[in-house]
Design a protein around this motif. Structure first.
Motif, PDB file in Angstrom:
ATOM      1  N   THR A  13       0.836  -1.201   0.000  1.00  0.00           N
ATOM      2  CA  THR A  13       0.000   0.000   0.000  1.00  0.00           C
ATOM      3  C   THR A  13       0.874   1.255   0.000  1.00  0.00           C
ATOM      4  N   GLY A  14       0.525   2.182  -0.880  1.00  0.00           N
ATOM      5  CA  GLY A  14       1.305   3.405  -1.019  1.00  0.00           C
ATOM      6  C   GLY A  14       2.411   3.321  -2.045  1.00  0.00           C
ATOM      7  N   GLY A  15       2.655   2.137  -2.552  1.00  0.00           N
ATOM      8  CA  GLY A  15       3.726   1.952  -3.526  1.00  0.00           C
ATOM      9  C   GLY A  15       3.322   2.331  -4.931  1.00  0.00           C
ATOM     10  N   SER A  16       4.244   2.098  -5.868  1.00  0.00           N
ATOM     11  CA  SER A  16       4.040   2.490  -7.264  1.00  0.00           C
ATOM     12  C   SER A  16       4.394   1.349  -8.205  1.00  0.00           C
ATOM     13  N   LEU A  17       3.737   1.371  -9.341  1.00  0.00           N
ATOM     14  CA  LEU A  17       4.052   0.479 -10.450  1.00  0.00           C
ATOM     15  C   LEU A  17       3.829   1.245 -11.738  1.00  0.00           C
ATOM     16  N   ARG A  18       4.496   0.811 -12.800  1.00  0.00           N
ATOM     17  CA  ARG A  18       4.217   1.360 -14.120  1.00  0.00           C
ATOM     18  C   ARG A  18       3.891   0.225 -15.076  1.00  0.00           C
ATOM     19  N   LEU A  19       2.703   0.263 -15.614  1.00  0.00           N
ATOM     20  CA  LEU A  19       2.278  -0.713 -16.607  1.00  0.00           C
ATOM     21  C   LEU A  19       2.598  -0.193 -18.005  1.00  0.00           C
ATOM     22  N   SER A  20       2.928  -1.116 -18.884  1.00  0.00           N
ATOM     23  CA  SER A  20       3.183  -0.769 -20.285  1.00  0.00           C
ATOM     24  C   SER A  20       2.317  -1.645 -21.167  1.00  0.00           C
ATOM     25  N   CYS A  21       1.969  -1.112 -22.314  1.00  0.00           N
ATOM     26  CA  CYS A  21       1.208  -1.881 -23.296  1.00  0.00           C
ATOM     27  C   CYS A  21       1.711  -1.507 -24.681  1.00  0.00           C
ATOM     28  N   ALA A  22       2.321  -2.476 -25.343  1.00  0.00           N
ATOM     29  CA  ALA A  22       2.871  -2.248 -26.672  1.00  0.00           C
ATOM     30  C   ALA A  22       1.929  -2.808 -27.726  1.00  0.00           C
TER      31      ALA A  22
END
Length: 122
Positions: A13-22
Motif C-alpha cells: 500500500t502506497g507503492g508504485s508500479l508502471r504498466l506498459s502496453c505495446a
C-alpha cells in the motif's frame, strides 16, 4: 492489432508500479488506447484512456490524482503510472484499443491484451 501488457506485480500500500502496453500489427488508425481492470469477484471496469493522435485523456474517479496515462507514439506504447496504490486497486489490468474516439465505454474497444496482475498488499 496485438497488444502486449507488462509491468504488473506485488506492491505494498502506497507503492508504485508502471504498466506498459505495446501495440503491434495493423496499428494504423488507432483512435484510443485505454486501460480497464477486473478485481476479484467484480466486473471489468474502465480505468483510464487517451486519444492516440491527440492529447485527450480520461480517468475513472477512483484513480484520479494517483494514476497517470501517457504514450510514446514512436514505440506504439501506452503507459499507466500507478502511484499511491491501495488494496482496492488489486486487479488484472487490461489494455485495449479502439478505432473510434470513445474513451470510457468498453464495448467500443476492438482489441484487448492478455492482462497483467497488480496486487496491492495492506
Amino acid at each position: 492489432v496485438q497488444l502486449q501488457a507488462s509491468g504488473g506485480g506485488l506492491v505494498q500500500t502506497g507503492g508504485s508500479l508502471r504498466l506498459s502496453c505495446a501495440a503491434s500489427g495493423r496499428t494504423f488508425g488507432i483512435g484510443v488506447m485505454g486501460w480497464f481492470r477486473r478485481a476479484p469477484g467484480k466486473e471489468r471496469e474502465f480505468v483510464s484512456a487517451l486519444t492516440w493522435g491527440g492529447s485527450g485523456t480520461s480517468y475513472a474517479d477512483s484513480v484520479k490524482g494517483r494514476l497517470t496515462i501517457s504514450k510514446d507514439n514512436a514505440k506504439n506504447t501506452v503507459y499507466l503510472q500507478m502511484n499511491s496504490l491501495k488494496p482496492e486497486d488489486t486487479a488484472v489490468y487490461y489494455c485495449a484499443v479502439n478505432r473510434d474516439y470513445e474513451l470510457r465505454i468498453e464495448s467500443y474497444y476492438d482489441y484487448w491484451g492478455q492482462g497483467t496482475l497488480v496486487t496491492v498488499s495492506s
